[in-house]
Design an enzyme around this catalytic site. Structure first.
Site, PDB file in Angstrom:
ATOM      1  N   GLY A   6     -10.429 -11.671 -21.278  1.00  0.00           N
ATOM      2  CA  GLY A   6      -9.507 -12.617 -20.664  1.00  0.00           C
ATOM      3  C   GLY A   6      -9.138 -13.715 -21.634  1.00  0.00           C
ATOM      4  O   GLY A   6      -9.989 -14.437 -22.135  1.00  0.00           O
ATOM      5  N   ASP A  47       1.066 -15.643 -28.892  1.00  0.00           N
ATOM      6  CA  ASP A  47       0.279 -15.610 -27.657  1.00  0.00           C
ATOM      7  C   ASP A  47       0.769 -16.584 -26.593  1.00  0.00           C
ATOM      8  O   ASP A  47       0.425 -16.430 -25.422  1.00  0.00           O
ATOM      9  CB  ASP A  47      -1.191 -15.944 -27.976  1.00  0.00           C
ATOM     10  CG  ASP A  47      -1.939 -14.770 -28.594  1.00  0.00           C
ATOM     11  OD1 ASP A  47      -1.317 -13.707 -28.800  1.00  0.00           O
ATOM     12  OD2 ASP A  47      -3.149 -14.921 -28.869  1.00  0.00           O
ATOM     13  N   MET A  53      -0.706  -9.901 -26.178  1.00  0.00           N
ATOM     14  CA  MET A  53      -1.338 -10.925 -27.034  1.00  0.00           C
ATOM     15  C   MET A  53      -1.993 -10.212 -28.212  1.00  0.00           C
ATOM     16  O   MET A  53      -3.205  -9.990 -28.243  1.00  0.00           O
ATOM     17  CB  MET A  53      -2.332 -11.742 -26.222  1.00  0.00           C
ATOM     18  CG  MET A  53      -1.669 -12.508 -25.094  1.00  0.00           C
ATOM     19  SD  MET A  53      -2.834 -13.274 -23.957  1.00  0.00           S
ATOM     20  CE  MET A  53      -2.938 -14.921 -24.638  1.00  0.00           C
ATOM     21  N   LEU A  54      -1.151  -9.832 -29.172  1.00  0.00           N
ATOM     22  CA  LEU A  54      -1.617  -9.063 -30.326  1.00  0.00           C
ATOM     23  C   LEU A  54      -1.088  -9.676 -31.618  1.00  0.00           C
ATOM     24  O   LEU A  54       0.023 -10.224 -31.657  1.00  0.00           O
ATOM     25  CB  LEU A  54      -1.150  -7.608 -30.224  1.00  0.00           C
ATOM     26  CG  LEU A  54      -1.781  -6.790 -29.092  1.00  0.00           C
ATOM     27  CD1 LEU A  54      -1.096  -5.441 -28.954  1.00  0.00           C
ATOM     28  CD2 LEU A  54      -3.282  -6.607 -29.327  1.00  0.00           C
ATOM     29  N   ALA A  55      -1.876  -9.537 -32.684  1.00  0.00           N
ATOM     30  CA  ALA A  55      -1.528 -10.152 -33.962  1.00  0.00           C
ATOM     31  C   ALA A  55      -0.221  -9.605 -34.531  1.00  0.00           C
ATOM     32  O   ALA A  55       0.627 -10.362 -35.015  1.00  0.00           O
ATOM     33  CB  ALA A  55      -2.668  -9.935 -34.965  1.00  0.00           C
ATOM     34  N   HIS A  56      -0.029  -8.260 -34.463  1.00  0.00           N
ATOM     35  CA  HIS A  56       1.183  -7.688 -35.086  1.00  0.00           C
ATOM     36  C   HIS A  56       2.431  -8.064 -34.297  1.00  0.00           C
ATOM     37  O   HIS A  56       3.512  -8.190 -34.873  1.00  0.00           O
ATOM     38  CB  HIS A  56       1.052  -6.173 -35.255  1.00  0.00           C
ATOM     39  CG  HIS A  56       0.438  -5.452 -34.104  1.00  0.00           C
ATOM     40  ND1 HIS A  56      -0.915  -5.415 -33.885  1.00  0.00           N
ATOM     41  CD2 HIS A  56       0.994  -4.752 -33.093  1.00  0.00           C
ATOM     42  CE1 HIS A  56      -1.163  -4.704 -32.800  1.00  0.00           C
ATOM     43  NE2 HIS A  56      -0.018  -4.302 -32.286  1.00  0.00           N
ATOM     44  N   HIS A 178      -0.032  20.135 -44.054  1.00  0.00           N
ATOM     45  CA  HIS A 178      -1.242  20.791 -43.545  1.00  0.00           C
ATOM     46  C   HIS A 178      -2.290  20.817 -44.649  1.00  0.00           C
ATOM     47  O   HIS A 178      -1.946  21.131 -45.797  1.00  0.00           O
ATOM     48  CB  HIS A 178      -0.895  22.221 -43.112  1.00  0.00           C
ATOM     49  CG  HIS A 178      -2.097  23.028 -42.746  1.00  0.00           C
ATOM     50  ND1 HIS A 178      -2.693  22.938 -41.506  1.00  0.00           N
ATOM     51  CD2 HIS A 178      -2.836  23.912 -43.469  1.00  0.00           C
ATOM     52  CE1 HIS A 178      -3.734  23.757 -41.462  1.00  0.00           C
ATOM     53  NE2 HIS A 178      -3.851  24.357 -42.649  1.00  0.00           N
TER      54      HIS A 178
HETATM   55  C1  LIG Z   1     -11.834 -12.236 -30.954  1.00  0.00           C
HETATM   56  C2  LIG Z   1     -10.410 -11.782 -31.073  1.00  0.00           C
HETATM   57  C3  LIG Z   1     -10.134 -10.582 -31.697  1.00  0.00           C
HETATM   58  C4  LIG Z   1      -8.820 -10.154 -31.825  1.00  0.00           C
HETATM   59  N1  LIG Z   1      -8.576  -8.961 -32.433  1.00  0.00           N
HETATM   60  C5  LIG Z   1      -7.310  -8.553 -32.570  1.00  0.00           C
HETATM   61  C6  LIG Z   1      -7.019  -7.327 -33.229  1.00  0.00           C
HETATM   62  O1  LIG Z   1      -7.902  -6.600 -33.671  1.00  0.00           O
HETATM   63  N2  LIG Z   1      -5.724  -6.956 -33.338  1.00  0.00           N
HETATM   64  C7  LIG Z   1      -4.718  -7.728 -32.848  1.00  0.00           C
HETATM   65  O2  LIG Z   1      -3.556  -7.324 -32.980  1.00  0.00           O
HETATM   66  N3  LIG Z   1      -4.952  -8.885 -32.232  1.00  0.00           N
HETATM   67  C8  LIG Z   1      -6.226  -9.317 -32.074  1.00  0.00           C
HETATM   68  N4  LIG Z   1      -6.480 -10.502 -31.464  1.00  0.00           N
HETATM   69  C9  LIG Z   1      -5.339 -11.278 -30.957  1.00  0.00           C
HETATM   70  C10 LIG Z   1      -4.672 -12.034 -32.083  1.00  0.00           C
HETATM   71  O3  LIG Z   1      -5.634 -12.796 -32.787  1.00  0.00           O
HETATM   72  C11 LIG Z   1      -3.596 -12.938 -31.502  1.00  0.00           C
HETATM   73  O4  LIG Z   1      -2.709 -12.188 -30.690  1.00  0.00           O
HETATM   74  C12 LIG Z   1      -2.785 -13.606 -32.581  1.00  0.00           C
HETATM   75  O5  LIG Z   1      -3.619 -14.347 -33.443  1.00  0.00           O
HETATM   76  C13 LIG Z   1      -1.736 -14.511 -31.967  1.00  0.00           C
HETATM   77  O6  LIG Z   1      -1.069 -15.189 -32.972  1.00  0.00           O
HETATM   78  P1  LIG Z   1      -0.469 -16.615 -32.697  1.00  0.00           P
HETATM   79  O7  LIG Z   1       0.214 -17.027 -33.959  1.00  0.00           O
HETATM   80  O8  LIG Z   1       0.293 -16.628 -31.422  1.00  0.00           O
HETATM   81  O9  LIG Z   1      -1.720 -17.548 -32.427  1.00  0.00           O
HETATM   82  P2  LIG Z   1      -2.918 -17.935 -33.394  1.00  0.00           P
HETATM   83  O10 LIG Z   1      -3.181 -16.877 -34.396  1.00  0.00           O
HETATM   84  O11 LIG Z   1      -4.046 -18.305 -32.459  1.00  0.00           O
HETATM   85  O12 LIG Z   1      -2.378 -19.187 -34.170  1.00  0.00           O
HETATM   86  C14 LIG Z   1      -2.148 -20.398 -33.501  1.00  0.00           C
HETATM   87  C15 LIG Z   1      -2.510 -21.520 -34.465  1.00  0.00           C
HETATM   88  O13 LIG Z   1      -2.096 -22.753 -33.882  1.00  0.00           O
HETATM   89  C16 LIG Z   1      -3.136 -23.697 -34.066  1.00  0.00           C
HETATM   90  N5  LIG Z   1      -3.005 -24.705 -33.013  1.00  0.00           N
HETATM   91  C17 LIG Z   1      -3.249 -24.584 -31.690  1.00  0.00           C
HETATM   92  N6  LIG Z   1      -3.011 -25.751 -31.067  1.00  0.00           N
HETATM   93  C18 LIG Z   1      -2.587 -26.617 -32.009  1.00  0.00           C
HETATM   94  C19 LIG Z   1      -2.171 -27.975 -31.983  1.00  0.00           C
HETATM   95  N7  LIG Z   1      -2.152 -28.661 -30.854  1.00  0.00           N
HETATM   96  N8  LIG Z   1      -1.809 -28.532 -33.133  1.00  0.00           N
HETATM   97  C20 LIG Z   1      -1.824 -27.836 -34.306  1.00  0.00           C
HETATM   98  N9  LIG Z   1      -2.197 -26.550 -34.377  1.00  0.00           N
HETATM   99  C21 LIG Z   1      -2.571 -25.964 -33.253  1.00  0.00           C
HETATM  100  C22 LIG Z   1      -4.410 -22.885 -33.961  1.00  0.00           C
HETATM  101  O14 LIG Z   1      -5.475 -23.542 -34.595  1.00  0.00           O
HETATM  102  C23 LIG Z   1      -4.000 -21.614 -34.709  1.00  0.00           C
HETATM  103  O15 LIG Z   1      -4.225 -21.726 -36.082  1.00  0.00           O
HETATM  104  C24 LIG Z   1      -7.771 -10.957 -31.315  1.00  0.00           C
HETATM  105  C25 LIG Z   1      -8.052 -12.175 -30.711  1.00  0.00           C
HETATM  106  C26 LIG Z   1      -9.357 -12.572 -30.577  1.00  0.00           C
HETATM  107  C27 LIG Z   1      -9.634 -13.894 -29.907  1.00  0.00           C
END
Ligand SMILES: Cc1cc2nc3c(=O)[nH]c(=O)nc-3n(C[C@H](O)[C@H](O)[C@H](O)COP(=O)(O)OP(=O)(O)OC[C@H]3O[C@@H](n4cnc5c(N)ncnc54)[C@H](O)[C@@H]3O)c2cc1C
Length: 199
Positions: A6, A47, A53-56, A178
């Protein structure tokens, strides 16, 4: 045992209340197809916006939003975002599941087990299968699902094909080297019309 499930958007410290930008019921920031929010000059991706909610997904949205801010055209096709569960074997999927696709219309399904795939047999790593879900009328591939130690890598071929509107016949008639695991995707596509050759 650690149970860590979650996740929710981390918008708490962003000061959104000062911008007049609200959140939806899931705590997400709503954006349009360009990743623009309702407040001019504020853009959002990753996210904190609706979707997987995925990195790619976040990385591709990051590229797209930069292009849009620069006045270019940045697009992410959210219907074709692969998901991978990094277990052993891995579980990967892209597009609609068979169950989701059935609720939308007539489909055809082809399945091929790694027990009949030569490199999987050679490596004694035969757990899993490939499933191809295609539209019954147009043959367009709606989803691909793979269980295999190489599923996360293999799903890229399916995603690329779906991005270009591939049909199961297109995959079936594409020559695959193959012996490779990727032949299992070709054979699953052949199985959509009941014509795999190693089963
Ligand atoms: C344990 C775990 C494992 C995961 N494994 C995978 C995986 O294997 N493959 C995959 O695709 N996804 C994975 N994910 C999901 C992936 O990490 C996220 O979907 C991705 O990082 C989202 O990218 P984002 O840029 O939206 O957010 P984030 O990568 O979280 O970046 C947001 C940034 O904003 C910063 N921030 C937040 N609030 C503030 C503020 N008020 N002021 C300044 N900075 C702020 C944070 O510190 C962070 O650096 C995983 C997540 C978790 C928690």
């Amino acid at each position: 045992m650690l149970v860590a499930i979650g996740r929710r958007p981390n918008t708490g410290g962003l000061g959104l209340d000062k911008t007049g930008l609200g959140l939806n019921k899931k705590g997400q920031i709503e954006v349009d197809h360009r990743f623009a929010t309702a407040v001019p000059g504020i853009w959002a991706i990753g996210d904190v916006v609706p979707g997987l909610m995925l990195a790619h997904k976040a990385m591709d949205e990051g590229i797209a939003v930069a292009e849009n801010i620069a006045g270019q055209i940045g697009i992410v096709n959210h219907a074709v975002i692969p998901s991978v569960v990094y277990t052993h074997p891995e579980i990967a999927g892209v597009g609609l599941t068979e169950e989701e696709a059935r609720t939308r219309g007539e489909i055809k399904v082809g399945k091929f087990p790694f027990a009949a795939n030569s490199p999987a047999k050679t490596n004694r790593d035969t757990d899993g299968f490939v499933k191809v879900v295609a539209d019954a009328e147009t043959d367009r591939v709606l989803g691909v699902h793979i269980i295999s130690t190489l599923a996360g890598t293999m799903i890229a071929q399916a995603a690329q094909g779906m991005e270009f509107g591939v049909t199961s016949e297109d995959i079936a008639y594409t020559c695959h080297a193959h012996p490779t695991h990727s032949e299992a995707l070709k054979e699953a596509a052949m199985a959509v019309t009941g014509k795999p050759i190693h089963m």
